[in-house]
Design a protein around this motif. Structure first.
Motif, mmCIF file in Angstrom:
data_model
loop_
_atom_site.group_PDB
_atom_site.id
_atom_site.type_symbol
_atom_site.label_atom_id
_atom_site.label_comp_id
_atom_site.label_asym_id
_atom_site.label_seq_id
_atom_site.Cartn_x
_atom_site.Cartn_y
_atom_site.Cartn_z
ATOM 1 N N THR A 269 -4.420 2.859 -0.285
ATOM 2 C CA THR A 269 -4.558 1.900 -1.386
ATOM 3 C C THR A 269 -3.244 1.785 -2.166
ATOM 4 O O THR A 269 -2.761 0.683 -2.453
ATOM 5 C CB THR A 269 -5.694 2.343 -2.331
ATOM 6 N N ARG B 292 -0.666 -1.416 -2.529
ATOM 7 C CA ARG B 292 -0.300 -1.971 -3.831
ATOM 8 C C ARG B 292 1.220 -1.971 -4.056
ATOM 9 O O ARG B 292 1.729 -2.767 -4.830
ATOM 10 C CB ARG B 292 -0.991 -1.190 -4.959
ATOM 11 N N TRP C 10 0.893 -6.799 -1.025
ATOM 12 C CA TRP C 10 0.189 -6.984 -2.298
ATOM 13 C C TRP C 10 0.906 -8.020 -3.156
ATOM 14 O O TRP C 10 0.273 -8.901 -3.757
ATOM 15 C CB TRP C 10 0.111 -5.646 -3.028
ATOM 16 N N ARG D 113 -0.671 -11.394 -4.508
ATOM 17 C CA ARG D 113 -0.742 -11.528 -5.960
ATOM 18 C C ARG D 113 -0.186 -12.880 -6.403
ATOM 19 O O ARG D 113 -0.772 -13.562 -7.247
ATOM 20 C CB ARG D 113 0.077 -10.394 -6.591
#
Lengths: 249, 545, 310
Positions: free
Chosen positions: B366, B370, B375, B379
């Motif tokens: 995870t 991120r 990510w 985003r």
């Protein structure tokens, strides 16, 4: 007794073959390939003979490109003991295949060679008969039942309009028809185990065989599309036309 | 479960699914931990058989995974050379000017038009060279769990008859036990779905929303082929409330990839994604390319459109979700291959670390996601697709109305995710019927002749793999309210409403299924459960697809 | 050039398919015929116009057309012939490839068209493609698809008959028995006539209504994928891509819309009849005879018409 099972790698039977736009053949690049279904039946029959204690060793053979290894692995996963790949990039015709197999028979001395009655790509239906001819062995083609006893193979054959039974002196050639059996799945545990079974690679030249094709493919085309016929008005009209015009009843 | 003993094999890592995510994870694992045993299973008959994508791919993740991909002969052969975004009216197409600035995420400079199936076949060869054991033709059918930890999967039994009983050829499934299990099943994976439920992975995230992509591969006359040309369209024939559009890519030897994506949050029950896809080919912006060509393959697959907001918790004790199973597709970019691969690589890194440290959960995955460009990328675009959410909102409001007026609050299901795609369909009486043109047999075709070109097959004698949980619901909900939307959204003619004049009932032609998963997503009452059929079943997409 | 044609016989008569092979052979040169069986069979062969000479195999091994002696006989006779031809069928497929191997020739099976003396057209991939092949062998060994050549007349010729015997060889095989198919339903893939039902049959019970028609025609019963999927019949009835490819002389599709899978499975049938209430059904695009109507009304009418016609 030892059983030799030749298997062929062909376009999977679920795939509708596509004729190449330039008419040189059928597209095989990126197309799913599998073991010829009739050969699967042959492998299954050999494995059942082994399970019955009649066969002692099953040797699978394939003639073709490197990827024919996958086909042999399937045969090994189904129950063959070892495999031989005769490696060649040439599309070998049944005559050439029969010659290669004859050379392997000389090396391996099997008591029975069992193979599919035809490959679903070229639909030749010839290899088993040709091998039998070259070896001078008895042949039981289009087999729907095979029984081995007292040094003979009793083979029930599918012929036009019925079944014929012949008794063959061993060694002999049997070609498998659709109803001989229903092949088992190559289960995942058996596929894993098959990775460890021996596979040998030879070239046709090593066997002293010339596999140069005798047939040249001039062109390959899609068959002409069927056209709509006539609409008939009644059942009586239909029967009359089938009788008098089409002459099929 | 069956009474027959299942054989067991132990691995360090088992990966379910041989797409770009699973294969990238497998490769990365063997790069990082050369001694780790890695097993990958794939339900398709071979790697690539179930892979369906446009596809224009960004080689970023590939270059990180295998920097020498060119030398290794990766099938990325057609660079994008020319591109256009078209807004369509019924008779005209207008190219969006200054595409680079208006839609910067759409820029395709440096990208390649590929057959993703071929890319996966190549990736599989790389993985096998690195020692990954790959077993196509076996479906992950069951998650093995012990003491709250996933300890592998079991493949499905083979040779179960239509009546559910073992037949003559019965072969029990196999337990593939692993310290870590990665689910790389793609969008709406059936085991992924179960893992999400087992570990409550969707808690606190938006519901996933989906699209359905339908694709055809054409061979067109050489004089019309413009290798490297990328075209996308929006507008006609969809109305304002329906998200979607078409693509057309010219690549390879006179090949054209044509396809159409529609957001599965469409409200009109009469909409038929298949027929929209067909009639779009007749638009003057596209038609000319098809004339004189021949269609050589057909297929369909659902894709995740939820983006960042819908990404679930990625790890659980004993494993992780990768690729589109987790929903890493970048919708505005219309690309998911590079993100799928990247997520697989990051998961592999986390698994290698957890393995070394003896931890049950590869939790660092995870964090790695991120902190990665993956990510960052998701985003940046996170508000684009949700901007279309007003259609979903409207649909949701209408649904409430339908529920109140037609079902009078007696709906036999409970709504948890208010904006899930299945909830926004409008009733047949409210929806505007759509008249689709009849197929001409040259450029447009019917469903069955299309399904034929997917080369799909399922062993006939096996239980139907599309489980209708409550058969009675079909009549009261699917037929009475929505007039059998499944017979329209299914791109493979699996579902048919028959005897509609007398006693309507649902006919399921399970053999036709191309494994797109749309029914599992869009069924209004979530009454259809797509489970894996016998391994090796499903489409057999050819090279070039 | 002289061509040797291997003729197949049944109940004292030369099979029609073999007379088609004679037509194909006449396109290549003078024709000699080889027959097994008794004098009556040889006489029947001699009456086929176009045959210049009949060779009659008289040895015992030939009585049941065993492949080993018959192939040896064909090979021993081959010297004077440019081509050896037979109709595609179980006997020829059993014998000719073996004879070809003895002659070091690659056989050419299932020829549908003769381009010239060394070039032939034959289907491959179960008829999905037609290959034109040219043989470099000195002799050509081929079987021909009877449905692509009109049969030569049965009467009108008067060829001389000459006895021949196979070369001596140890008998490696023996005939045991033959079992002719009984009058019960023939198998799908070998039936001369197939009656096939689709979704239009509505249910399992109604599907049985095809049986009286099939009985009258001695037909096998098939089904479309849709009918199998709907559970009307077990899956071994299925005709189509994933089921069976069939090519009977007469295929009667009842209540079958004509999904492409089904068409792929039966389009090589010689004559196709479609009965369907929907005049737009795709099946009509491939049917030689189409009858638009309610099949439950048409079926009894058909039976009656067949009974009346005798």
């Amino acid at each position: 007794m030892k059983v030799l099972v030749p298997v062929k790698r062909v376009i999977d039977f679920n795939i509708k073959p596509r004729v190449k736009a330039d008419g040189t053949g059928v597209e095989t690049a990126g197309v799913k390939m599998s073991m010829n279904p009739f050969d699967e039946i042959a492998v299954e029959e050999a494995v059942r003979l082994k399970e019955k204690g009649i066969a002692t060793e099953i040797v699978a053979v394939s003639i073709g490109v490197q990827q024919a290894q996958d086909t042999l692995r399937t045969a090994l996963a189904m129950g063959a003991d070892r495999a031989i790949l005769v490696l060649t990039d040439v599309a070998v015709e049944p005559l050439g295949v029969a010659k290669v197999l004859k050379a392997l028979v000389a090396k391996e001395s099997p008591d029975l060679v069992i193979l599919g009655k035809q490959a679903i790509d070229d639909d030749m239906n010839a290899t088993g008969q040709m091998l039998a001819g070259l070896l001078g062995w008895a042949q039981g083609t289009f087999a729907s039942k095979v029984e081995i006893a007292d040094g003979r193979a009793v083979v029930t054959r599918e012929i036009d309009g019925g079944l014929e039974t012949v008794s063959l002196a061993l060694p002999a050639i049997v070609t498998a028809d659709l109803r001989l059996n229903e092949p088992r799945y190559a289960s995942l545990p058996n596929i894993m185990k098959a990775r460890k079974k021996p596979m040998e690679t030879v070239a046709p030249g090593d066997l002293g065989v010339d596999v140069t094709p005798r047939l040249t493919i001039v062109s390959v085309a899609e068959p002409p599309a069927r056209k709509a016929g006539v609409k008939v008005e009644s059942a009586a009209d239909l029967v009359a036309r089938l009788r008098n015009e089409a002459k099929v009843i | 479960m069956t009474e027959h003993a299942r054989e067991t094999m132990e691995f360090d890592v088992v990966i379910v699914g041989g797409g770009p995510a699973g294969l990238a994870a497998a490769i990365r694992l063997r790069q990082l931990a050369p001694d780790a045993t890695v097993c990958l299973i794939e339900k398709g008959s071979e790697i690539g058989a179930h892979i369906l994508s446009g596809a224009v791919i960004e080689p970023r993740a590939l270059a990180e995974l295998l920097p020498d991909w060119r030398e290794r002969g990766a099938p990325l052969n057609t660079p994008v050379s020319e591109e256009a975004m078209l807004y369509l009216t019924e008779s005209r197409g207008y190219a969006v000017p200054m595409l680079d600035r208006v839609m910067p995420h759409m820029r395709n400079h440096g990208n390649y038009i590929v057959s993703l199936g071929d890319v996966c076949r190549w990736l599989a060869a790389q993985a096998e060279e690195l020692g990954v054991e790959i077993y196509p033709g076996f479906a992950g059918a069951e998650i093995l769990e012990e003491d709250g930890r996933v300890v592998g999967v079991a493949t499905g039994d083979m040779g179960i008859g239509r009546d559910g009983q073992p037949g003559a050829n019965y072969a029990p499934g196999m337990e593939l036990r692993a310290r870590y299990t990665l689910f790389a099943e793609g969008c709406r994976g059936s085991l992924t779905k179960r893992a999400m439920a087992m570990y409550n992975l969707r808690k606190g995230v938006d519901p996933q929303t989906y699209g359905l992509g339908i694709k055809e591969l054409w061979e067109i006359p050489k004089d019309r082929h413009r290798p490297g040309l990328v075209q996308h369209s929006f507008g006609w024939p969809l109305d304002d409330r329906t998200y979607g559009g078409a693509w057309m890519y010219h690549f390879g030897e006179n090949l054209v990839s044509y396809g159409f994506v529609v957001g599965l949050d469409y409200p009109n029950t009469w909409l038929s994604p298949f027929d929209e896809m067909q009639r779009l080919k007749l638009h003057p912006s596209f038609r000319g390319f098809f004339e004189g060509g021949r269609r050589i393959a057909y297929g369909a697959r659902a894709l995740s459109e939820g983006g960042l907001q819908s990404v679930p918790r990625l790890t659980f004790p004993g494993g992780a979700l990768v690729g589109d199973a987790a929903g890493f597709l970048n919708v505005p970019k219309i690309k998911g291959t590079h993100t799928a691969m990247k997520s697989g690589m990051l998961a592999a890194e986390a698994v290698a670390e957890a393995m070394a440290a003896g931890k049950a959960e590869p939790a660092s995955y995870t964090r790695r996601v991120r902190q990665s460009w993956l990510w960052q990328e998701l985003r940046e675009v996170r508000n684009i697709r949700p901007a279309f959410a007003r259609f979903g909102m409207k649909g949701g409001a209408l649904y409430s109305g339908i529920d109140a007026m037609l079902l009078r609050g007696r709906a036999p299901w409970t709504l948890h995710h208010r904006h899930a795609d299945n909830e926004v369909l409008e009733s047949a009486t409210v929806s505007t019927p759509i008249a689709y043109p009849k197929p001409d047999g040259q450029i447009t075709f019917d469903r069955l002749s299309s399904v034929f070109l997917s080369a799909t097959n399922h062993e006939e004698d096996q239980p139907v793999h599309l489980k209708v949980r409550n058969p009675d619901l079909w009549k009261t909900v699917n037929w009475d309210v929505f007039r059998s939307p499944e017979s329209r959204y299914c791109p493979a003619a699996v579902y048919e409403a028959v005897d509609t004049d007398t006693a309507p009932r649902l006919q399921i032609n399970a053999q036709n299924c191309v494994h797109c998963k749309t029914c599992d997503i869009k069924d209004p009452a979530q009454n259809i459960d797509w489970v894996t059929p016998e391994g090796a079943g499903g489409p057999n997409y050819p090279g070039g697809m | 050039m002289t061509v040797l044609v291997l003729l197949d016989h049944e109940a004292g008569a030369i099979r029609q398919a073999s007379r088609s092979a004679v037509t194909a052979a006449l396109a290549l040169g003078d024709v000699h015929a080889l027959v097994t069986g008794d004098a009556a069979v040889a006489a029947a062969a001699a009456r086929i116009p176009g045959i210049a000479q009949v060779l009659r195999a008289t040895d015992a091994g030939s009585a049941h057309d065993l492949a080993e002696p018959l192939a040896a006989l064909v090979a021993s006779l081959a010297g004077e012939y440019s081509h050896i031809v037979a109709a595609s069928g179980a006997t020829a497929k059993n014998v000719l490839p073996r004879a070809a191997a003895l002659l070091d020739v690659q056989p050419i099976p299932d020829v549908v068209s003769v381009v010239d003396a060394e070039t032939f057209v034959r289907p491959i991939y179960a008829g999905s493609a037609l290959a034109t092949v040219r043989s470099s062998d000195a002799k050509k060994v081929l079987t021909v698809r009877a449905s692509n050549f009109d049969p030569a007349p049965a009467e009108g010729g008067s060829a001389a008959v000459r006895d021949v015997t196979a070369p001596e060889a140890p008998a490696v095989s023996e005939f045991v028995s033959i079992e002719r198919s009984k009058s019960e339903r023939p198998e799908l893939d070998s039936a001369r006539v197939i009656v096939s039902g689709g979704r239009g049959m509505q249910n399992e019970e109604n599907f049985k209504r095809l049986e009286p028609l099939a009985d009258r025609l001695g037909a096998a019963i098939g089904a479309s994928r849709a009918a199998v999927d709907a559970g009307f019949v077990p899956n071994d009835y299925q005709v189509g891509q994933t089921g069976k490819i069939v090519a009977p002389e007469l295929y009667i599709a009842v209540g079958i819309s004509g999904a492409i899978q089904h068409l792929a499975g039966m389009k090589d049938s010689k004559v196709i009849v479609a009965i369907n209430k929907d005049p737009e059904a795709p099946i009509f695009q491939v049917a030689d005879y189409g009858l638009v109507g309610d099949l439950f009304e048409v079926l009894p009418q058909l039976e009656a018409a067949l009974d009346k016609a005798g």
